[in-house]
Write a protein that holds these residues in place. Structure first.
Motif, mmCIF file in Angstrom:
data_model
loop_
_atom_site.group_PDB
_atom_site.id
_atom_site.type_symbol
_atom_site.label_atom_id
_atom_site.label_comp_id
_atom_site.label_asym_id
_atom_site.label_seq_id
_atom_site.Cartn_x
_atom_site.Cartn_y
_atom_site.Cartn_z
ATOM 1 N N GLY A 79 22.607 -22.530 4.507
ATOM 2 C CA GLY A 79 23.522 -23.145 3.551
ATOM 3 C C GLY A 79 24.740 -22.286 3.296
ATOM 4 O O GLY A 79 24.779 -21.102 3.653
ATOM 5 N N THR A 80 25.757 -22.870 2.685
ATOM 6 C CA THR A 80 26.975 -22.138 2.363
ATOM 7 C C THR A 80 27.507 -22.567 0.999
ATOM 8 O O THR A 80 27.315 -23.708 0.576
ATOM 9 N N ASP A 81 28.190 -21.633 0.340
ATOM 10 C CA ASP A 81 28.928 -21.942 -0.886
ATOM 11 C C ASP A 81 30.433 -21.903 -0.634
ATOM 12 O O ASP A 81 31.228 -22.060 -1.560
ATOM 13 N N ALA A 82 30.820 -21.683 0.616
ATOM 14 C CA ALA A 82 32.239 -21.681 0.978
ATOM 15 C C ALA A 82 32.821 -23.080 0.786
ATOM 16 O O ALA A 82 32.094 -24.076 0.742
ATOM 17 N N ASN A 83 34.124 -23.165 0.699
ATOM 18 C CA ASN A 83 34.815 -24.453 0.631
ATOM 19 C C ASN A 83 34.859 -25.053 2.034
ATOM 20 O O ASN A 83 35.218 -24.376 3.001
ATOM 21 N N VAL A 84 34.495 -26.331 2.126
ATOM 22 C CA VAL A 84 34.406 -27.016 3.424
ATOM 23 C C VAL A 84 35.495 -28.087 3.490
ATOM 24 O O VAL A 84 35.738 -28.813 2.513
ATOM 25 N N PHE A 85 36.120 -28.191 4.674
ATOM 26 C CA PHE A 85 37.227 -29.110 4.899
ATOM 27 C C PHE A 85 36.951 -29.950 6.141
ATOM 28 O O PHE A 85 36.384 -29.462 7.115
ATOM 29 N N LEU A 86 37.391 -31.213 6.106
ATOM 30 C CA LEU A 86 37.141 -32.152 7.193
ATOM 31 C C LEU A 86 38.418 -32.912 7.531
ATOM 32 O O LEU A 86 39.159 -33.324 6.639
ATOM 33 N N THR A 87 38.658 -33.107 8.825
ATOM 34 C CA THR A 87 39.716 -33.991 9.320
ATOM 35 C C THR A 87 39.070 -34.971 10.281
ATOM 36 O O THR A 87 38.322 -34.562 11.173
ATOM 37 N N MET A 88 39.334 -36.261 10.102
ATOM 38 C CA MET A 88 38.819 -37.301 10.998
ATOM 39 C C MET A 88 39.960 -37.775 11.910
ATOM 40 O O MET A 88 41.090 -37.936 11.445
ATOM 41 N N TYR A 89 39.622 -38.004 13.179
ATOM 42 C CA TYR A 89 40.609 -38.445 14.165
ATOM 43 C C TYR A 89 40.152 -39.757 14.787
ATOM 44 O O TYR A 89 39.007 -39.881 15.219
ATOM 45 N N GLY A 90 41.083 -40.720 14.838
ATOM 46 C CA GLY A 90 40.807 -41.995 15.468
ATOM 47 C C GLY A 90 41.935 -42.384 16.398
ATOM 48 O O GLY A 90 42.956 -41.687 16.482
ATOM 49 N N ASP A 91 41.781 -43.516 17.082
ATOM 50 C CA ASP A 91 42.812 -43.930 18.036
ATOM 51 C C ASP A 91 44.084 -44.439 17.364
ATOM 52 O O ASP A 91 45.067 -44.719 18.031
ATOM 53 N N LYS A 92 44.087 -44.500 16.015
ATOM 54 C CA LYS A 92 45.297 -44.904 15.284
ATOM 55 C C LYS A 92 45.882 -43.769 14.454
ATOM 56 O O LYS A 92 46.850 -43.980 13.723
ATOM 57 N N GLY A 93 45.283 -42.573 14.514
ATOM 58 C CA GLY A 93 45.819 -41.451 13.758
ATOM 59 C C GLY A 93 44.722 -40.582 13.169
ATOM 60 O O GLY A 93 43.554 -40.717 13.535
ATOM 61 N N ASP A 94 45.125 -39.709 12.259
ATOM 62 C CA ASP A 94 44.134 -38.824 11.633
ATOM 63 C C ASP A 94 44.254 -38.878 10.116
ATOM 64 O O ASP A 94 45.255 -39.328 9.571
ATOM 65 N N SER A 95 43.210 -38.401 9.467
ATOM 66 C CA SER A 95 43.118 -38.477 8.007
ATOM 67 C C SER A 95 43.870 -37.363 7.299
ATOM 68 O O SER A 95 44.065 -37.419 6.093
ATOM 69 N N GLY A 96 44.254 -36.327 8.029
ATOM 70 C CA GLY A 96 44.730 -35.115 7.390
ATOM 71 C C GLY A 96 43.518 -34.356 6.868
ATOM 72 O O GLY A 96 42.440 -34.928 6.693
ATOM 73 N N GLU A 97 43.687 -33.077 6.655
ATOM 74 C CA GLU A 97 42.552 -32.274 6.207
ATOM 75 C C GLU A 97 42.190 -32.608 4.765
ATOM 76 O O GLU A 97 43.059 -32.691 3.906
ATOM 77 N N ARG A 98 40.899 -32.791 4.526
ATOM 78 C CA ARG A 98 40.387 -33.119 3.187
ATOM 79 C C ARG A 98 39.340 -32.085 2.788
ATOM 80 O O ARG A 98 38.437 -31.785 3.571
ATOM 81 N N LYS A 99 39.455 -31.572 1.587
ATOM 82 C CA LYS A 99 38.411 -30.696 1.056
ATOM 83 C C LYS A 99 37.259 -31.582 0.599
ATOM 84 O O LYS A 99 37.471 -32.588 -0.077
ATOM 85 N N LEU A 100 36.045 -31.226 0.986
ATOM 86 C CA LEU A 100 34.867 -31.984 0.568
ATOM 87 C C LEU A 100 34.421 -31.428 -0.782
ATOM 88 O O LEU A 100 33.684 -30.447 -0.850
ATOM 89 N N HIS A 101 34.939 -32.056 -1.849
ATOM 90 C CA HIS A 101 34.779 -31.551 -3.215
ATOM 91 C C HIS A 101 33.391 -31.756 -3.786
ATOM 92 O O HIS A 101 32.631 -30.826 -3.933
ATOM 93 N N LYS A 102 33.111 -32.996 -4.138
ATOM 94 C CA LYS A 102 31.923 -33.300 -4.927
ATOM 95 C C LYS A 102 30.972 -34.179 -4.130
ATOM 96 O O LYS A 102 31.283 -35.315 -3.804
ATOM 97 N N SER A 103 29.816 -33.625 -3.848
ATOM 98 C CA SER A 103 28.782 -34.385 -3.141
ATOM 99 C C SER A 103 28.228 -35.460 -4.070
ATOM 100 O O SER A 103 27.989 -35.208 -5.252
ATOM 101 N N GLU A 104 28.027 -36.656 -3.530
ATOM 102 C CA GLU A 104 27.430 -37.747 -4.303
ATOM 103 C C GLU A 104 25.909 -37.632 -4.345
ATOM 104 O O GLU A 104 25.261 -38.359 -5.091
#
Length: 143
Positions: free
Chosen positions: A35-60
């Motif tokens: 496990g980690t307590d570091a800040n985690v960031f995600l970018t999604m890529y598709g054939d129409k573009g990308d989401s830009g980097e997003r910090k994964l803040h609050k888990s549901e």
């Protein structure tokens, strides 16, 4: 007053810019110290573009996110990315033990009811594996 041409252009702009909802499940592997307590960031890529980097803040699903053997769910909105083919995931190497064993990332395009699975099964840590804290993961192709 808005003229008919401007109103038409606004409607087209709204249609093109409407956000889509993506549900992202991040699965931390069941490895000692995984496990980690570091800040985690995600970018999604598709054939129409990308989401830009997003910090994964609050888990549901968990108050303490990215813990060993747990799945964390995040709801993200982005423009229509089309068919997803890649995610980039990273952490900022912060906190005392930032190394993290990432099993996989699952993304559900809610409107299209399309699921994408991105396997990692590796460490993200400066003192683990190959020392990288960022991974580019490609969609698992269904046979």
């Amino acid at each position: 007053m808005i003229g008919p041409i401007l109103l038409h252009e606004l409607c087209i702009y709204h249609y093109l810019c409407v956000d889509k909802k993506y549900v992202v499940n991040v699965v931390t592997g069941d490895h000692r110290g995984g496990g980690t307590d570091a800040n985690v960031f995600l970018t999604m890529y598709g054939d129409k573009g990308d989401s830009g980097e997003r910090k994964l803040h609050k888990s549901e699903t968990n108050t303490d996110k990215f813990e060993r053997g747990k799945t964390d769910r995040f709801s993200l909105e982005a423009v229509d990315l089309g068919k997803l083919y890649k995610v980039k995931i990273r952490h900022d190497n912060s906190m005392l033990s930032p190394a993290w064993f990432l099993d996989r990332v699952e993304v559900n395009d809610v409107q299209e009811n399309q699921n994408y699975v991105f396997h990692c099964e590796r460490w993200l840590g400066k003192n683990k594996d190959d020392g990288k804290i960022e991974r580019n993961l490609y969609v698992k192709v269904r046979s």
